[in-house]
Write an enzyme that holds these catalytic residues in place. Structure first.
Site, short mmCIF file in Angstrom:
data_model
loop_
_atom_site.label_atom_id
_atom_site.label_comp_id
_atom_site.label_asym_id
_atom_site.label_seq_id
_atom_site.Cartn_x
_atom_site.Cartn_y
_atom_site.Cartn_z
N ASP A 47 67.55 31.03 25.78
CA ASP A 47 68.42 30.86 26.95
C ASP A 47 69.87 31.16 26.58
O ASP A 47 70.41 30.59 25.62
CB ASP A 47 68.30 29.41 27.45
CG ASP A 47 69.16 29.15 28.67
OD1 ASP A 47 68.64 29.28 29.79
OD2 ASP A 47 70.35 28.82 28.51
N TYR A 52 78.54 31.97 27.75
CA TYR A 52 78.28 31.39 26.43
C TYR A 52 78.81 32.28 25.31
O TYR A 52 79.07 31.80 24.20
CB TYR A 52 76.79 31.17 26.20
CG TYR A 52 76.12 30.19 27.11
CD1 TYR A 52 76.83 29.37 27.99
CD2 TYR A 52 74.73 30.08 27.12
CE1 TYR A 52 76.19 28.48 28.83
CE2 TYR A 52 74.08 29.19 27.95
CZ TYR A 52 74.80 28.40 28.81
OH TYR A 52 74.17 27.53 29.65
N LYS A 81 72.37 34.33 32.71
CA LYS A 81 72.88 33.79 33.97
C LYS A 81 74.07 34.59 34.50
O LYS A 81 74.90 35.09 33.72
CB LYS A 81 73.30 32.33 33.78
CG LYS A 81 72.21 31.47 33.15
CD LYS A 81 72.67 30.05 32.88
CE LYS A 81 71.65 29.29 32.06
NZ LYS A 81 71.63 29.69 30.64
N HIS A 112 74.38 31.06 37.79
CA HIS A 112 74.79 29.96 36.92
C HIS A 112 75.29 28.75 37.71
O HIS A 112 74.98 27.61 37.40
CB HIS A 112 75.87 30.44 35.96
CG HIS A 112 75.97 29.64 34.71
ND1 HIS A 112 76.44 30.14 33.52
CD2 HIS A 112 75.65 28.34 34.44
CE1 HIS A 112 76.40 29.21 32.59
NE2 HIS A 112 75.94 28.10 33.13
#
Length: 315
Positions: A47, A52, A81, A112
């Site tokens: 994931d 990120y 996302k 997201h």
């Protein structure tokens, strides 16, 4: 690791334990090493997200494993996302993600957050002036286009309340297959799980341990006396109890630790079986919204005063 998958709609299978790749500070080499170790331990669901900053590291490690014939592409399940600044063009955003990960497709692409940000907002905590009016019908049409083009195998959402799920289903031609939200023994998401179950939407839990070790997280879950007593009863660990509780509810869990011992501990939660008395005791725990929305909503700068405002008072 034995097969532990959930069958989503359309026959798509997703591993029940996902390996989260967010870390702060973000170090590419550390992330790559963690993913190689995770593969050796049996993790197959990975994931990530644009915000990120781990897409490239994840892609490099997984492609190395594929080229080295350790795994096949079909053996792994990749999730990323759509960040709020890309709501205007999900197709282009997903194409950039695919370039980052070096793959032809994702297995799952999630929205997201149900918020839209200005196109240049590529940081995790937006300022008050960074938000735009959300035209989610257009966003979801773009997500459906991603699916039609074969850029991903399924689409879903993250951080959506029951009300927002019902709202999306009013206009979406393709329903979301997954809703990824914070969920753990002290924030059990009962109403949301019921809503999603009614519409065959799988609930996936991030921060299933309450986010210990993160700046926004807490050890309240793993340190709770009830969780500890259940762990002692089964000769296991509090994190394994918390993870197995989520799995027992039919949810998948996204774990995030790059520590090898904790990685083994997390995936070992499959071996634990909670009994009725354990579940009953956990259901009595006071609910505490530990994460208060991961790391997006800054209560001093967001137009939403609290995370409850963003999520229509119930997620």
């Amino acid at each position: 690791m034995r097969s532990n998958n959930v069958r989503l709609s359309y026959g798509i299978s997703m591993p029940l334990i996902g390996f989260g790749t967010y870390s702060f500070p973000n170090d590419r080499k550390t992330t790559e090493l963690a993913i190689h170790n995770a593969l050796k331990m049996g993790y197959r669901h990975f994931d990530t997200a644009k915000i990120y900053g781990s897409e490239a590291a994840m892609g490099k490690a997984l492609n190395e494993a594929i080229l080295g014939r350790q795994i096949e592409r079909e053996d792994i399940f990749l999730t990323s996302k759509l960040w709020g600044s890309d709501h205007h063009d999900p197709v282009s955003a997903l194409k950039r993600t695919l370039e980052n990960v070096g793959m032809e497709y994702l297995d799952m692409y999630l929205v997201h957050w149900p918020v839209k940000l200005k196109p240049w907002v590529n940081y995790a905590v937006p300022n008050e002036d960074d938000f735009e009016n959300l035209d989610f019908e257009s966003t979801w049409a773009g997500m459906e286009k991603c699916l039609e083009m074969g850029l991903c195998r399924c689409i879903g959402v993250s951080n959506f309340s029951s009300k927002k799920i019902e709202w999306l289903l009013e206009f979406g031609s393709t329903p979301p297959l997954v809703n990824q939200v914070e969920m753990h023994p002290m924030w059990r998401q009962g109403k949301l799980r019921e809503t999603c179950g009614d519409h065959k939407i799988h609930v996936s839990a991030y921060s299933p341990l309450g986010g210990p070790g993160n700046a926004w997280g807490s050890t309240a879950v793993v340190d709770h006396p009830i969780i500890k007593s259940i762990a002692l009863k089964h000769k296991t660990t509090p994190p394994q109890v918390a993870l197995q509780w989520g799995l027992s509810k039919g949810s998948s869990v996204i774990v995030k630790s790059f520590n090898q011992e904790r990685m083994k501990e997390n995936i070992g939660s499959f071996d634990l079986k909670l009994d009725y008395e354990d579940i009953f005791e956990i259901e009595k725990l006071e609910e505490v919204k530990i994460m208060r929305g991961e790391f997006l909503v800054n209560e001093t700068t967001s137009p939403y005063k609290t995370i409850e405002d963003l999520w229509d008072d119930e997620i």
